[in-house]
Write a protein that holds these residues in place. Structure first.
Motif, mmCIF file in Angstrom:
data_model
loop_
_atom_site.group_PDB
_atom_site.id
_atom_site.type_symbol
_atom_site.label_atom_id
_atom_site.label_comp_id
_atom_site.label_asym_id
_atom_site.label_seq_id
_atom_site.Cartn_x
_atom_site.Cartn_y
_atom_site.Cartn_z
ATOM 1 N N THR A 55 0.836 -1.196 0.000
ATOM 2 C CA THR A 55 0.000 0.000 0.000
ATOM 3 C C THR A 55 0.872 1.246 0.000
ATOM 4 O O THR A 55 1.900 1.295 0.678
ATOM 5 N N ARG A 139 -7.773 2.555 -2.586
ATOM 6 C CA ARG A 139 -8.345 1.889 -1.422
ATOM 7 C C ARG A 139 -9.261 2.841 -0.660
ATOM 8 O O ARG A 139 -10.337 2.465 -0.207
ATOM 9 N N THR A 157 -3.875 0.470 -3.119
ATOM 10 C CA THR A 157 -3.372 -0.901 -3.042
ATOM 11 C C THR A 157 -2.595 -1.206 -4.312
ATOM 12 O O THR A 157 -3.112 -1.019 -5.424
#
Length: 214
Positions: A55, A139, A157
């Motif tokens: 991430t 995300r 992500t």
């Protein structure tokens, strides 16, 4: 001296933060709008978040009046995908040029002469000339403040990462720093080549490691 942010104007706060939180890595973010038109812009509020899932985050701030949102943010709200191309010394002139305030819909790929190549997992293209690129799905978008001086946190992500074969150690996945030559942002108009002045320290991971330094 103690500074109280509530007593400072936006410019003073910006100057203080930008000259003390450094060097800041630069995310060169490519996006597309709902019509598929490309955008490419640099962001020095950028960082990795965690490894599982992989991430990253970057933070678009409120642009100068009369615009309320940067094109990058508008694009990912319409098409929730983006690519972070790592800004390197080889591309820094194009990175700087891509920060110019083009009208919405006009592409910084055309302005800078950079080459868009199709991504494997997301709709926005990546920059062919960038040695490292992260293909991301949004995300979350967290609004801190939409007022002047405010901004948003965009979490992505990572669905795929690309790296120049010549820079990657396949056994460790370490990328050669001196080959990559990443550029960091300093205060004002100053930048730094992160590969030009480095040193190595031993990390103390256990109590036994600490005992060795006595």
């Amino acid at each position: 001296m103690e500074l109280d942010p509530s007593t400072l104007d936006e410019t003073s706060i910006y100057n203080f933060m930008m000259s003390t939180i450094l060097p800041r890595p630069i995310a060169w973010v490519s996006t597309v709008d709902a019509g598929g038109r490309t955008n490419l812009a640099p962001f020095a509020y950028f960082m990795g978040v965690c490894c599982v899932p992989m991430t990253v985050l970057f933070c678009p701030v409120v642009p100068p009046y009369p615009r309320r949102k940067k094109d990058t943010l508008c694009n990912i709200e319409a098409v929730p995908e983006f690519v972070v191309n790592v800004a390197s010394a080889a591309c820094i002139d194009a990175v700087n040029l891509s920060a110019a305030p083009l009208p919405p819909g006009e592409s910084e790929f055309d302005l800078t002469g950079m080459t868009p190549v199709p991504s494997s997992r997301v709709r926005p293209p990546r920059v062919s000339e960038a040695a490292v690129a992260y293909e991301c799905r949004v995300r979350d978008i967290i609004e801190i403040s939409a007022a002047p001086g405010g901004g948003w946190v965009v979490l992505g992500t990572v669905l795929a990462a690309h790296v120049d074969d010549a820079l990657l150690d396949p056994a460790t996945c370490h990328v050669d720093l001196h080959g990559l030559r990443p550029v960091g942002r300093l205060g004002g108009g100053a930048f730094v080549n992160a590969a030009s002045d480095t040193f190595t320290l031993t990390r103390y991971k256990t109590l036994a490691d600490l005992a060795t330094r006595r």
